[in-house]
Design an enzyme around this catalytic site. Sequence first.
Site, PDB file in Angstrom:
ATOM      1  N   TYR A   1       0.831  -1.201   0.000  1.00  0.00           N
ATOM      2  CA  TYR A   1       0.000   0.000   0.000  1.00  0.00           C
ATOM      3  C   TYR A   1       0.866   1.252   0.000  1.00  0.00           C
ATOM      4  O   TYR A   1       2.082   1.191   0.199  1.00  0.00           O
ATOM      5  CB  TYR A   1      -0.939   0.015   1.222  1.00  0.00           C
ATOM      6  CG  TYR A   1      -0.264   0.380   2.529  1.00  0.00           C
ATOM      7  CD1 TYR A   1       0.566  -0.520   3.189  1.00  0.00           C
ATOM      8  CD2 TYR A   1      -0.441   1.645   3.106  1.00  0.00           C
ATOM      9  CE1 TYR A   1       1.182  -0.180   4.399  1.00  0.00           C
ATOM     10  CE2 TYR A   1       0.175   1.990   4.311  1.00  0.00           C
ATOM     11  CZ  TYR A   1       0.983   1.065   4.948  1.00  0.00           C
ATOM     12  OH  TYR A   1       1.609   1.398   6.120  1.00  0.00           O
TER      13      TYR A   1
ATOM     14  N   LYS B   1       6.431  -1.963   1.817  1.00  0.00           N
ATOM     15  CA  LYS B   1       5.279  -1.326   2.466  1.00  0.00           C
ATOM     16  C   LYS B   1       4.108  -2.300   2.424  1.00  0.00           C
ATOM     17  O   LYS B   1       3.173  -2.158   1.621  1.00  0.00           O
ATOM     18  CB  LYS B   1       4.952   0.029   1.830  1.00  0.00           C
ATOM     19  CG  LYS B   1       4.194   0.947   2.785  1.00  0.00           C
ATOM     20  CD  LYS B   1       4.275   2.387   2.376  1.00  0.00           C
ATOM     21  CE  LYS B   1       3.316   3.273   3.153  1.00  0.00           C
ATOM     22  NZ  LYS B   1       3.493   3.324   4.592  1.00  0.00           N
TER      23      LYS B   1
ATOM     24  N   GLU C   1      12.777   2.620  13.825  1.00  0.00           N
ATOM     25  CA  GLU C   1      11.864   3.679  13.395  1.00  0.00           C
ATOM     26  C   GLU C   1      10.689   3.679  14.355  1.00  0.00           C
ATOM     27  O   GLU C   1      10.786   3.098  15.436  1.00  0.00           O
ATOM     28  CB  GLU C   1      11.436   3.455  11.938  1.00  0.00           C
ATOM     29  CG  GLU C   1      10.748   2.125  11.688  1.00  0.00           C
ATOM     30  CD  GLU C   1      10.292   1.935  10.244  1.00  0.00           C
ATOM     31  OE1 GLU C   1      10.169   2.924   9.502  1.00  0.00           O
ATOM     32  OE2 GLU C   1      10.029   0.781   9.866  1.00  0.00           O
TER      33      GLU C   1
ATOM     34  N   LEU D   1      11.206   1.323   6.870  1.00  0.00           N
ATOM     35  CA  LEU D   1      10.585   1.765   5.624  1.00  0.00           C
ATOM     36  C   LEU D   1      11.331   3.006   5.124  1.00  0.00           C
ATOM     37  O   LEU D   1      11.549   3.947   5.895  1.00  0.00           O
ATOM     38  CB  LEU D   1       9.115   2.123   5.870  1.00  0.00           C
ATOM     39  CG  LEU D   1       8.364   2.470   4.592  1.00  0.00           C
ATOM     40  CD1 LEU D   1       7.992   1.202   3.830  1.00  0.00           C
ATOM     41  CD2 LEU D   1       7.107   3.275   4.888  1.00  0.00           C
TER      42      LEU D   1
HETATM   43  N1  PDD Z   1       3.143   5.280   7.379  1.00  0.00           N
HETATM   44  N2  PDD Z   1       7.830   3.944   8.772  1.00  0.00           N
HETATM   45  C1  PDD Z   1       6.653   3.303   8.880  1.00  0.00           C
HETATM   46  C2  PDD Z   1       6.600   2.020   9.602  1.00  0.00           C
HETATM   47  C3  PDD Z   1       5.502   3.863   8.305  1.00  0.00           C
HETATM   48  O1  PDD Z   1       4.332   3.220   8.391  1.00  0.00           O
HETATM   49  C4  PDD Z   1       5.580   5.118   7.646  1.00  0.00           C
HETATM   50  C5  PDD Z   1       4.397   5.767   7.002  1.00  0.00           C
HETATM   51  C6  PDD Z   1       6.837   5.746   7.576  1.00  0.00           C
HETATM   52  C7  PDD Z   1       7.040   7.084   6.891  1.00  0.00           C
HETATM   53  O2  PDD Z   1       6.920   6.952   5.506  1.00  0.00           O
HETATM   54  P1  PDD Z   1       6.429   8.172   4.608  1.00  0.00           P
HETATM   55  O3  PDD Z   1       7.253   9.334   5.000  1.00  0.00           O
HETATM   56  O4  PDD Z   1       6.706   7.707   3.224  1.00  0.00           O
HETATM   57  O5  PDD Z   1       4.981   8.382   4.880  1.00  0.00           O
HETATM   58  C8  PDD Z   1       7.938   5.134   8.149  1.00  0.00           C
HETATM   59  C9  PDD Z   1       1.967   5.682   6.662  1.00  0.00           C
HETATM   60  C10 PDD Z   1       1.735   7.138   6.630  1.00  0.00           C
HETATM   61  C11 PDD Z   1       0.791   4.873   7.190  1.00  0.00           C
HETATM   62  O6  PDD Z   1       0.926   3.674   7.272  1.00  0.00           O
HETATM   63  O7  PDD Z   1      -0.260   5.450   7.458  1.00  0.00           O
END
Ligand code: PDD
Length: 284
Positions: free
Chosen positions: A31, A146, A178, A202
């Site tokens: 996703y 993801k 993270e 991620l």
């Molecule tokens: N989550 N690490 C994890 C585990 C995440 O789920 C996310 C983002 C990030 C940051 O990634 P980005 O900057 O590309 O949004 C890091 C999304 C927003 C979610 O699952 O809702």
Amino acid sequence: MKVIWNSQIVEREEVSIDPEDRGYQFGDGIYEVVRAYNGVFFCLDEHIDRLYSSAQKIEMAIPQTKEEMKSLMNQLLKESGVETGNLYLQVTRGIASPRNHVYPDLSVLPTITGNMTIVPRDAEKIASGITAVTEPDIRWLKCDIKSISLLGNIMAKHEAHKRNADEAILHRDGIVTECSASNAAIVKDGVIYTHPDGNLILPGVTKIVWLKCAEALGIEVREEPFTLNQLAEADEVFCSSTTIEVMPIHTINGEKVNNGKSGEITRQLADAFKQKIEEHCGTV
Ligand code: PDD
């Protein structure tokens, strides 16, 4: 409300999920969450690149080209009428029967769904920050994908919620990886530390942008692992994601960071990040 359903935009009521959809049955899917401001997606190319990279890592073929996928997403944004909000886009390996762990052959097409939700930008929170707790990182070893299988993430987030905190900062044997739904960073003596990309985190799109902002501001960044002790002794701590941007963390496990205030470097990065949004999407 309009939604993406495979290669089309349809009314939400027209979507039906098969009980043998592999996303539903195995969590076999990927996703993206893409943010729109003023009716314009921010960092769409970066999100699309990560989506196709996730697909490739699990040997899933998305029938649409990247350009076709982008135009579908833009069409949804327009038809949904949402100005500032989030697009949740999910691609599963499709419907295969009978249930079998082995991937079906590539004639089985992925199931694609996407929907927009209105989510205003929370400028006050970005200024004041959030609370966090530390939790063991119990996830698998391919966190760069993801994946829609998020039990490890949501269990950590729920633990944080039970402890009255907004986010869980995850660690493997004392090394901070993270957060449950965002990337983590600390500031010590003017230098930013954040875990390097690889299989343990991620690769955040928001992180790509704030790394560029830090470079432009002349702030040194070391993409190297840091420990729970370094976290506890940090001058500033922040996390970042598409939905929360660059977000200060003012309290960890009940202990104040920087006397409970957003730090100077975090503030500079958050401001520079906002400027990047405005260059692309207009005033926010
Ligand atoms: N989550 N690490 C994890 C585990 C995440 O789920 C996310 C983002 C990030 C940051 O990634 P980005 O900057 O590309 O949004 C890091 C999304 C927003 C979610 O699952 O809702």
